[in-house]
Design a protein around this motif. Structure first.
Motif, PDB file in Angstrom:
ATOM      1  N   THR A 116      10.029 -19.547   9.717  1.00 27.83           N
ATOM      2  CA  THR A 116       9.207 -19.077  10.838  1.00 27.83           C
ATOM      3  C   THR A 116      10.089 -18.617  11.993  1.00 27.83           C
ATOM      4  O   THR A 116       9.864 -17.546  12.583  1.00 27.83           O
ATOM      5  CB  THR A 116       8.274 -20.199  11.337  1.00 27.83           C
ATOM      6  OG1 THR A 116       7.423 -20.621  10.268  1.00 27.83           O
ATOM      7  CG2 THR A 116       7.424 -19.724  12.509  1.00 27.83           C
ATOM      8  N   LYS A 129       0.915 -20.743  14.162  1.00 26.94           N
ATOM      9  CA  LYS A 129       1.969 -21.618  14.682  1.00 26.94           C
ATOM     10  C   LYS A 129       2.318 -21.250  16.123  1.00 26.94           C
ATOM     11  O   LYS A 129       2.560 -22.121  16.959  1.00 26.94           O
ATOM     12  CB  LYS A 129       3.220 -21.520  13.804  1.00 26.94           C
ATOM     13  CG  LYS A 129       3.044 -22.163  12.436  1.00 26.94           C
ATOM     14  CD  LYS A 129       4.306 -22.058  11.605  1.00 26.94           C
ATOM     15  CE  LYS A 129       4.106 -22.732  10.242  1.00 26.94           C
ATOM     16  NZ  LYS A 129       5.322 -22.651   9.381  1.00 26.94           N
ATOM     17  N   GLU A 133      -0.152 -16.925   9.335  1.00 28.20           N
ATOM     18  CA  GLU A 133       0.543 -18.223   9.419  1.00 28.20           C
ATOM     19  C   GLU A 133       1.436 -18.271  10.643  1.00 28.20           C
ATOM     20  O   GLU A 133       1.479 -19.273  11.373  1.00 28.20           O
ATOM     21  CB  GLU A 133       1.366 -18.453   8.145  1.00 28.20           C
ATOM     22  CG  GLU A 133       2.022 -19.830   8.111  1.00 28.20           C
ATOM     23  CD  GLU A 133       2.844 -20.055   6.849  1.00 28.20           C
ATOM     24  OE1 GLU A 133       3.591 -21.035   6.808  1.00 28.20           O
ATOM     25  OE2 GLU A 133       2.743 -19.224   5.911  1.00 28.20           O
TER      26      GLU A 133
END
Length: 217
Positions: free
Chosen positions: A129, A196, A192
């Motif tokens: 990420t 986050k 996703e």
């Protein structure tokens, strides 16, 4: 005979003195000529420098002289170059100097936002990420090198009279919300990643800032 020798000696002495005077005088003239050339060259350099100073746009030393820069909706960057050969070369170099400042600003601005998001959302720097965020910032910086700004330039008319110097001054007026908006748009493409990011207050603040900017326009 002695009398003739004395006369010859006097003539020789006079000729020698005359030769010395002419030689010294000639050398003095040469030195004066070199000195005059130096003075003329220095005066020309001063005139060129003064002429160049007069050509510097107001916004180069103070970007607030430009109404868009002063408005607060833009962040402005300048560049300048002097070239002996080509006005386009001077302009290109001046533009690249301004773009380098712009890229540094955008990179720092976005990195600061993402650092806060990582910290608040507890995203490790070595995670996928985090690496995705870094890649997005790099991609945005490339886009900003060609979009998101307007250019104001003073070029061909900036060459001092009677010189071969080409002066170019460039002002980039960058829409301060452009890169932030790109960041939000890119993150939204990845569900996703967005989920986050939204955990962080820094991201929520960013989205709110962009929404307000869009409404004001």
């Amino acid at each position: 005979m002695i009398r003739n020798n004395n006369l010859l000696l006097k003539i020789t002495s006079v000729l020698f003195i005359a030769f010395v005077l002419v030689s010294c005088g000639g050398k003095k003239v040469t030195n004066m000529s070199e000195a005059e050339k130096a003075v003329i060259a220095e005066e020309k350099e001063i005139e060129t420098t003064d002429a160049t100073k007069k050509l510097v746009p107001d916004w180069y030393d103070n970007t607030d002289k430009d109404k868009d820069c002063k408005s607060g909706n833009y962040v402005c960057f300048v560049g300048a170059e002097i070239n002996n050969d080509d006005i386009q070369i001077a302009r290109t170099i001046a533009e690249e100097i301004a773009k380098a400042s712009l890229a540094s600003y955008v990179g720092g601005e976005l990195s600061s936002i993402i650092d806060l998001v990582r910290d608040q959302a507890k995203i490790g720097k070595e995670t996928t990420t985090s690496q995705t965020f870094t890649q997005i910032i790099q991609d945005i910086n490339k886009k900003v090198s060609t979009k998101g700004w307007e250019q104001l330039a003073c070029t061909a008319d900036c060459s001092p009279e009677n010189t071969n110097l080409w002066n170019a001054f460039v002002l980039l007026k960058y829409d301060k919300y452009y890169a932030k908006q790109l960041l939000v748009e890119e993150v939204k493409k990845d569900q996703e990643l967005e989920s986050k990011a939204r955990i962080a207050k820094a991201w929520q603040d960013l989205e709110e800032e962009i929404n307000k900017a869009e409404k004001s326009n």
